[in-house]
Design a protein around this motif. Structure first.
Motif, PDB file in Angstrom:
ATOM      1  N   SER B  17      11.993  11.680  -5.621  1.00  0.00           N
ATOM      2  CA  SER B  17      11.125  10.551  -5.318  1.00  0.00           C
ATOM      3  C   SER B  17      11.873   9.570  -4.421  1.00  0.00           C
ATOM      4  CB  SER B  17      10.685   9.889  -6.612  1.00  0.00           C
ATOM      5  OG  SER B  17      11.300   8.651  -6.777  1.00  0.00           O
ATOM      6  N   GLY B  18      11.152   8.970  -3.516  1.00  0.00           N
ATOM      7  CA  GLY B  18      11.726   7.937  -2.657  1.00  0.00           C
ATOM      8  C   GLY B  18      12.421   8.440  -1.405  1.00  0.00           C
ATOM      9  N   PRO B  35       5.297   0.450   5.379  1.00  0.00           N
ATOM     10  CA  PRO B  35       6.365   0.068   4.446  1.00  0.00           C
ATOM     11  C   PRO B  35       5.810  -0.299   3.067  1.00  0.00           C
ATOM     12  CG  PRO B  35       6.119  -1.575   6.199  1.00  0.00           C
ATOM     13  CD  PRO B  35       5.164  -0.477   6.511  1.00  0.00           C
ATOM     14  N   GLU B  36       4.511  -0.515   3.003  1.00  0.00           N
ATOM     15  CA  GLU B  36       3.891  -0.899   1.742  1.00  0.00           C
ATOM     16  C   GLU B  36       3.267   0.297   1.015  1.00  0.00           C
ATOM     17  OE1 GLU B  36       2.393  -4.940   1.380  1.00  0.00           O
ATOM     18  OE2 GLU B  36       4.553  -4.580   1.295  1.00  0.00           O
ATOM     19  N   LEU B  37       3.677   1.461   1.396  1.00  0.00           N
ATOM     20  CA  LEU B  37       3.086   2.664   0.788  1.00  0.00           C
ATOM     21  C   LEU B  37       3.456   2.735  -0.693  1.00  0.00           C
ATOM     22  CD1 LEU B  37       1.450   5.086   1.841  1.00  0.00           C
ATOM     23  CD2 LEU B  37       3.608   6.302   2.136  1.00  0.00           C
ATOM     24  N   ALA B  38       2.459   2.937  -1.540  1.00  0.00           N
ATOM     25  CA  ALA B  38       2.718   2.974  -2.980  1.00  0.00           C
ATOM     26  C   ALA B  38       3.413   4.272  -3.374  1.00  0.00           C
ATOM     27  CB  ALA B  38       1.411   2.839  -3.733  1.00  0.00           C
ATOM     28  N   ALA B  39       4.138   4.184  -4.456  1.00  0.00           N
ATOM     29  CA  ALA B  39       4.783   5.395  -4.972  1.00  0.00           C
ATOM     30  C   ALA B  39       3.708   6.352  -5.461  1.00  0.00           C
ATOM     31  CB  ALA B  39       5.730   5.040  -6.098  1.00  0.00           C
ATOM     32  N   ILE B  41       1.532   8.980  -7.367  1.00  0.00           N
ATOM     33  CA  ILE B  41       1.330   9.352  -8.772  1.00  0.00           C
ATOM     34  C   ILE B  41       0.763  10.770  -8.792  1.00  0.00           C
ATOM     35  CG2 ILE B  41      -0.072   8.914 -10.815  1.00  0.00           C
ATOM     36  CD1 ILE B  41       0.181   5.941 -10.167  1.00  0.00           C
ATOM     37  N   VAL B  43       0.003  14.141  -7.625  1.00  0.00           N
ATOM     38  CA  VAL B  43       0.022  14.743  -6.303  1.00  0.00           C
ATOM     39  C   VAL B  43      -1.013  14.059  -5.426  1.00  0.00           C
ATOM     40  CG1 VAL B  43       0.758  17.014  -7.098  1.00  0.00           C
ATOM     41  CG2 VAL B  43      -1.667  16.500  -6.943  1.00  0.00           C
ATOM     42  N   ASP B  44      -0.746  14.063  -4.152  1.00  0.00           N
ATOM     43  CA  ASP B  44      -1.719  13.556  -3.197  1.00  0.00           C
ATOM     44  C   ASP B  44      -2.001  14.661  -2.191  1.00  0.00           C
ATOM     45  OD1 ASP B  44      -3.484  11.798  -2.166  1.00  0.00           O
ATOM     46  OD2 ASP B  44      -2.012  10.537  -1.152  1.00  0.00           O
ATOM     47  N   PHE B  45      -2.988  14.414  -1.348  1.00  0.00           N
ATOM     48  CA  PHE B  45      -3.499  15.505  -0.542  1.00  0.00           C
ATOM     49  C   PHE B  45      -3.985  14.988   0.800  1.00  0.00           C
ATOM     50  CE2 PHE B  45      -7.496  17.703   0.566  1.00  0.00           C
ATOM     51  CZ  PHE B  45      -7.031  18.989   0.748  1.00  0.00           C
TER      52      PHE B  45
END
Ligand SMILES: Nc1nc2c(ncn2[C@@H]2O[C@H](COP(=O)(O)OP(=O)(O)O)[C@@H](O)[C@H]2O)c(=O)[nH]1
Ligand SMILES: [Mg+2]
Lengths: 990, 206
Positions: B17-18, B35-39, B41, B43-45
């Motif tokens: 992560s990160g 730069p404000e992209l959230a961590a 959770i 999986v994303d697509f």
């Protein structure tokens, strides 16, 4: 066209075509093909090596030509050879060298090839062209037509200067009659043939054949130069006497202790039901005899096979011997193509239980989600498991209708569910063996196979089920038997679910995605049972320890009992707590939690006073810690200074691949927009929230930073900074992305309540998932089931072939197995494998099975096991393995060798049996003196075939002509007599 | 509109992560850096269609969170993936050290053994580099992976990473066709198949 540049040929062609007759057109067409194939000019190249006509690679080229509207095929057969070296090319390029084909007529190194085109056998050719009637054309029979064809090819050869022999096939195809011509500079060979049904008496021996050869040559010289003779007699052995084929088809009616007809459940049968070796052909050869050395005429013969200098053996394999494993697989594959459902096969309501509530899924779901009626199973003895499920069945169906009889069914169920037997009589609620080590016990190789094939470990329930179904299908009622067993199996699954009995033969833990879907489903069901059992056991324990509260339900719903209420310091906190935990369906618990709960209950009692003081001291700590797993190193809470604990968390939901697929589809469907992404994150945040709640419960007074340090350490950034006094201190903060206001982590953290995992809403609804699995199982038709289990069956079949091969050590089978494995793993990667291709693979398996069976048959026939001398035994083993792989194998030492002696005995015994002579212990030693010519029983049967090659070099047609190769090949069979002559003559000096 | 798309490819982005997985993906699909992209959770697509060697390929790219706890969810997304991008942060050695674990995971959950792997060393725009380019190269060579260094922030190497990966997948036979057509069985190698007895003119005497 290359000829375009040549003005002469251009002119020639134009005039030719305007005035051409059909016949001329045919000739020019032949010439064109010979030109196209570059068969023009000198053919001489290096001499043939020994046996090259057999071992080399043959290729062919074909075209179609017609004579008027009559179609012919023209085919060039040739031995593929490397290019000539310079030296060879120079030697060969002598202007007037004989065409290759003529030189080869005299070559003795390629006589009697074990497998070859008949023209090669007869004339020792390495290259030739055949013109034969096309596929749908009639045979060329009339003599005038034959002559036209023959003169056409002569002209074509003459015009083109082609030195490759050209043949036409005449008469019916099956007679294999060819006439042909080979032309060289000033020389020509005519290939002629006689073919008769019966051997004329005067030619039934060498001397008669020599006569005809000489008269055919018609040589003017006296005396004739000697004729070289090569002879081969072939003897056929069909009667193997005492070596009767040992393997019988299993007797299906005999049922002995878990075995059917000697076949254990879970084992695949193997081998051929009939002798896969039908005949042995012994060829006794005299490769070089000068005329006059041997006598062979109508009254006497020197040709004793025992004295022949060369022996070689061929075996004839039975065509498609019935092979047990192959039959099993083929029959199993057939199920995959059937359409019937279990109900249709067994009659209505196959899965219904009488009396009790039916298994309607919505009903069951309702029952189980209704908080009022938590199902507490009545525990029965394990021995009842199998039977009770079955009793319910049999009430539904008249017994005589059952395709599988009771005894067989019982033994199968015991084989599949050994825990039922283990625990029989032990009236207890002992946990059935959880089959740990399943999968681990399997070998590396096996592991590779099951993950490649996507089957299941070879000792798993799924695998065993596949094998049982395969056997039932073959021996006990086919499709109906399969449906019956499946129905029993599904009932057993439901029974185990309802009664908290783990299913044996499945590895613990989440479904193994490397296995077939059915295996995953069963593992899933087991996960559900495990959780349900843990929950139920936990309740039971609680209720027994809590004598005061009579029912678990009460204990659970009265979470806020007086005792607990007193302990909670803060009433407001108490409220929200209750609102979360007092609903039955949200209760989650596992054994370890329960223990912990009890322990903390006890501790609570002891430390009650103490804690009160503490709580008073630290007002920020508003709840007592719960659900701690262990300390997280020496890390302490940022604000509290207390040790940071990793909480007990809910285990992730086990998933089968179809569920995963579904889930990822749902997630993908949300699309790629910002809202979609947000929703997607939200849908997946349940686990995060649950973990946060567990964390809060375990770490009173914690903050998000604490959580992040455990959960996503890289999002907590520590820096060394100088404080005001100049000391270097560590200063930490959340990463930028975690600090974004309103981000989902913060949001979740804020809404998370301190609830230990055991009291949280279940992330995994075992009840629902179990019912889904059971529903899925009920819905499978036998064909679906068979498709699901195909990988296991292929896996088992390959293991079986491998096992059998390793006993025999047959390299070519190993090679086939390797190929099959590659193909199968490619095929089974797709959920709906092509059954046609699987059929091909099964045929390959059958081929390997037949090879192994042949090897065993040969070993028995040659008595390898009885062979005591180490070196002789090794020689025999080599010999047998060669017989499997090569068309013809020489027997070292011919009739005097060890192998020769064995073969000799085989013939003698067969011969004596045929003439009803008692078998001697010691038949005559083959090396002893000549057999008596009459009187006693001949030890060898008469030869089935005799082949004789006569060769010489003489001037023809006139004494002053060039000396040229002459050859005649003769074959004498019982009802086939053929002379194939190649007679060369000088075309310049005659 | 999808008619000229040659194939749909499933691609997976994994790594600690990160390290910048989501940022790389965002740079590739939207050509921006947030730069404000959230961590992430779970999986994303995201989806993007690209042209490689004149072939259009639709990429379905799954971005994963990387945290230990989320990993229990992700193995499912390894299923059927044709390509995987394994990312580390060149300014954090620990993310490089963990690569072996990720490869193990890949090995365990991947359903095909011919998956194309690309190693990406991200955040090369930052100054405090801890992992040398050569180390990345060496690792990639050892594990037969493609390798590139990138910066999601400055867009260095991002486009290239995805394109190379897709090109390689398309070049790998059997990886992108759903069913390989040419898997006809060759029976010719079995000793029996060379013609027993009475076939095509090749025969024995009897
Ligand atoms: N300087 C720099 N920062 C980056 C780069 N890529 C990502 N980041 C930052 O690194 C942090 C983590 O990025 P993210 O994409 O969420 O990582 P993920 O957890 O792997 O998805 C964020 O703060 C990003 O802004 C890069 O190439 N250069
Ligand atoms: Mg991310």
């Amino acid at each position: 066209m290359a000829a375009d540049s040549d003005p002469e040929s251009e002119v020639f062609e134009i005039t030719d075509f305007t005035t051409a007759s059909e016949w001329e057109r045919f000739v020019s067409k032949v010439e064109e093909v010979l030109n196209d194939w570059k068969l023009i000019g000198n053919t001489a190249s290096r001499a043939l090596e020994k046996g090259e006509l057999t071992t080399g690679i043959w290729e062919e080229k074909s075209d179609e030509i017609s004579f008027a509207d009559y179609k012919f095929s023209i085919t060039h057969h040739y031995l593929k050879r490397g290019p000539l070296t310079d030296k060879e090319a120079k030697e060969g390029s002598e202007e007037d060298a004989l065409p290759e084909a003529m030189q080869d007529l005299l070559c003795v190194d390629n006589d009697f090839p074990p497998r070859a085109h008949c023209l090669v056998r007869w004339y020792s050719l390495r290259e030739f062209v055949i013109i034969a009637p096309g596929a749908n054309s009639d045979a060329v029979i009339s003599e005038s037509k034959c002559n036209i064809l023959l003169s056409s090819i002569s002209i074509a050869l003459g015009n083109t200067g082609c030195q490759v022999p050209l043949f036409v096939q005449i008469q019916q195809k099956a007679r294999r009659m060819y006439v042909g011509v080979c032309e060289g500079p000033g020389v020509r060979t005519d290939f002629e043939m006689v073919h008769l049904r019966k051997v004329p008496n005067q030619y039934n021996h060498l001397s008669g054949l020599l006569d005809i050869f000489k008269s055919k040559i018609g040589c003017p010289l006296m005396p004739l130069p000697p004729v070289n003779v090569a002879i081969r007699f072939t003897y056929v052995l069909q009667d193997w006497q005492q070596y009767s084929w040992p393997q019988q088809p299993p007797d299906i009616d005999a049922l002995v202790g878990g075995e059917v007809g000697g076949l254990e459940f879970g084992k695949l049968p193997f081998g051929a039901c009939e002798d896969p070796i039908s005949e042995l052909h012994l060829a006794t050869t005299w490769p070089y005899l000068a005329e006059g050395i041997v006598v062979d005429n109508d009254v006497y013969s020197d040709l004793d096979p025992l004295q022949a200098p060369h022996w070689s053996v061929r075996v004839r394999k039975a065509d498609n011997p019935q092979c047990l494993l192959g039959d099993f697989l083929t029959e199993f594959l057939k199920i995959c193509r059937r359409k019937e459902s279990t109900d249709e096969l067994l009659g209505k309501s196959a899965f219904e239980e009488d009396g009790k509530e039916n298994t309607d899924i919505t009903h069951a779901l309702q029952k189980l989600t209704d908080p009022g009626t938590v199902h507490i199973p009545r525990l029965s003895t394990m021995s009842n498991i199998v039977h009770s499920a079955r009793k319910r069945m049999h009430r539904n169906r008249r017994v005589e209708e059952s395709p599988i009889n009771n005894e067989v069914l019982n033994s199968i169920l015991l084989f599949l569910f050994p825990d039922a037997a283990e625990k029989a009589g032990e009236a207890s609620d002992v946990t059935p063996s959880t089959s740990c080590g399943v999968g681990m016990a399997a070998t590396d190789e096996d592991y590779n196979l099951y993950s490649q094939f996507k089957s299941a470990p070879s000792n798993s329930l799924t695998y065993k089920l596949a094998l049982c179904l395969c056997m039932i299908n073959f021996y006990h009622g086919g499709m109906r038997g399969v449906a019956h067993l499946w129905q029993e199996f599904v009932l057993e699954m439901r029974y185990r679910w309802e009664n908290n009995y783990l299913i044996p033969g499945l590895a613990n833990g989440a479904p193994d995605l490397k296995c077939c879907l059915l295996h995953q489903k069963l593992q899933m069901l087991n996960c559900c049972i495990e959780r349900k059992k843990a929950r139920d056991d936990g309740r039971k324990q609680l209720s027994s320890e809590n004598a005061s509260s009579s029912s678990i339900e009460r204990k659970l719903s009265n979470n806020s009992s007086d005792k607990e209420k007193k302990e909670k310091g803060d009433p407001s906190q108490q409220k929200s707590w209750d609102s979360w935990s007092d609903s039955e369906e949200e209760f989650f618990e596992c054994i370890s939690d329960t223990e912990e709960l009890q322990e903390s209950d006890k501790k609570e009692g002891a430390a009650k006073g103490e804690r009160k003081v503490e709580e008073g001291k630290k007002e920020t700590q508003r709840w007592k810690p719960e659900g701690r797993l262990h300390q997280y190193g020496n890390m302490t809470l940022l604000r509290m200074g207390e040790l940071l604990y990793i909480p007990v968390t809910q285990e992730p939901a086990p998933m089968t691949e179809d569920l995963l697929e579904e889930q990822s589809e749902v997630l993908a469907k949300l699309g790629t927009s910002a809202e979609g992404a947000h929703l997607r994150a939200r849908m997946q945040s349940a686990c995060l929230l649950s973990d946060m709640e567990s964390f809060k419960a375990a770490n009173p007074g914690c903050c998000l930073e604490d959580f992040v340090r455990w959960y996503s350490p890289r999002d907590y950034i520590e820096e060394e900074v100088n404080d005001k006094i100049g000391n270097i201190v560590l200063k930490g903060e959340l990463s930028a992305r975690m600090k974004i206001p309103g981000n989902m982590w913060v949001e979740a953290w804020e809404s998370a309540k301190p609830i230990p995992a055991r009291r949280q809403r279940r992330l995994f609804d075992d009840t629902r998932e179990a019912e889904k699995v059971l529903h899925y199982l009920v819905g499978l038709k036998p064909a679906d089931l068979a498709r699901h289990l195909l990988p296991c069956i292929m896996h088992a079949a390959l293991l079986k072939v491998k096992e059998e091969e390793s006993i025999e050590d047959i390299p070519c089978v190993r090679k086939i197995i390797q190929q099959i494995v590659t193909h199968v793993s490619k095929l089974l990667r797709y959920s709906n494998p092509d059954l046609k291709k699987l059929e091909d693979i099964i045929n390959q398996i059958i081929a390997s099975e037949a090879i192994i069976a042949r090897s065993r048959s040969l070993q028995a026939k040659f008595g390898i096991n009885k062979c005591e001398k180490e070196d002789e035994r090794e020689e025999l083993e080599r010999f047998v393995s060669c017989l499997l792989e090569q068309p013809e194998v020489p027997a070292t030492g011919a009739g005097r060798g060890h192998i020769g002696t064995i073969i000799y005995k085989l013939f003698v015994n067969a011969q004596r049996a045929a003439t009803l002579t008692p078998i001697d212990d010691e038949p005559r030693k083959p090396s002893s003196e000549r057999r008596p010519s009459s009187g006693a029983v001949p030890e060898f049967p008469p030869p089935t075939g005799r082949e004789i090659i006569l060769r010489t070099t003489v001037p023809r047609p006139a004494p002053y002509s060039k000396s040229l190769p002459q050859r005649m090949y003769c074959v004498l069979l019982k009802d086939d007599f053929r002379l194939a002559g190649a007679f060369s003559s000088d075309t310049s000096f005659f | 509109m999808d008619e000229d798309v040659l194939t749909t490819l499933k691609i997976l982005i994994i790594g600690e992560s990160g390290v910048g997985k989501s940022s790389l993906l965002l740079r590739f699909t939207d050509d921006t850096f947030d730069p404000e992209l959230a961590a992430t959770i779970g999986v994303d697509f995201k989806v993007k269609t690209i042209a490689v060697d004149g072939n259009k390929a639709k990429l379905a790219i799954w971005d994963t969170a990387g945290q230990e706890r989320f990993r229990t969810l992700t193995p499912s997304y390894y299923r059927g993936a044709q390509g995987v991008i394994l990312v580390y942060d060149v300014t954090r050695r620990d993310t490089f050290v963990r690569l072996d674990n990720w490869l193990n995971e890949l090995e365990t959950y991947c359903t095909r053994n011919d998956i194309v792997k690309m190693l990406v060393g991200n955040k090369i725009d930052k100054e405090n580099r801890e992992v040398d380019r050569n180390e990345g190269l060496k690792f990639a060579r050892k594990h037969s992976m493609l390798f590139i260094e990138s910066s999601a922030k400055t867009r260095d190497g991002v486009q290239c990473a995805f394109e190379e990966l897709v090109e390689k997948i398309i070049q790998t036979p059997g990886l992108w066709e759903s069913e390989s057509q040419n898997s006809k069985l060759r029976l010719s190698d079995s000793p029996d198949a060379r013609g027993g007895g009475s076939c095509g003119g090749y025969c024995s005497m009897l």
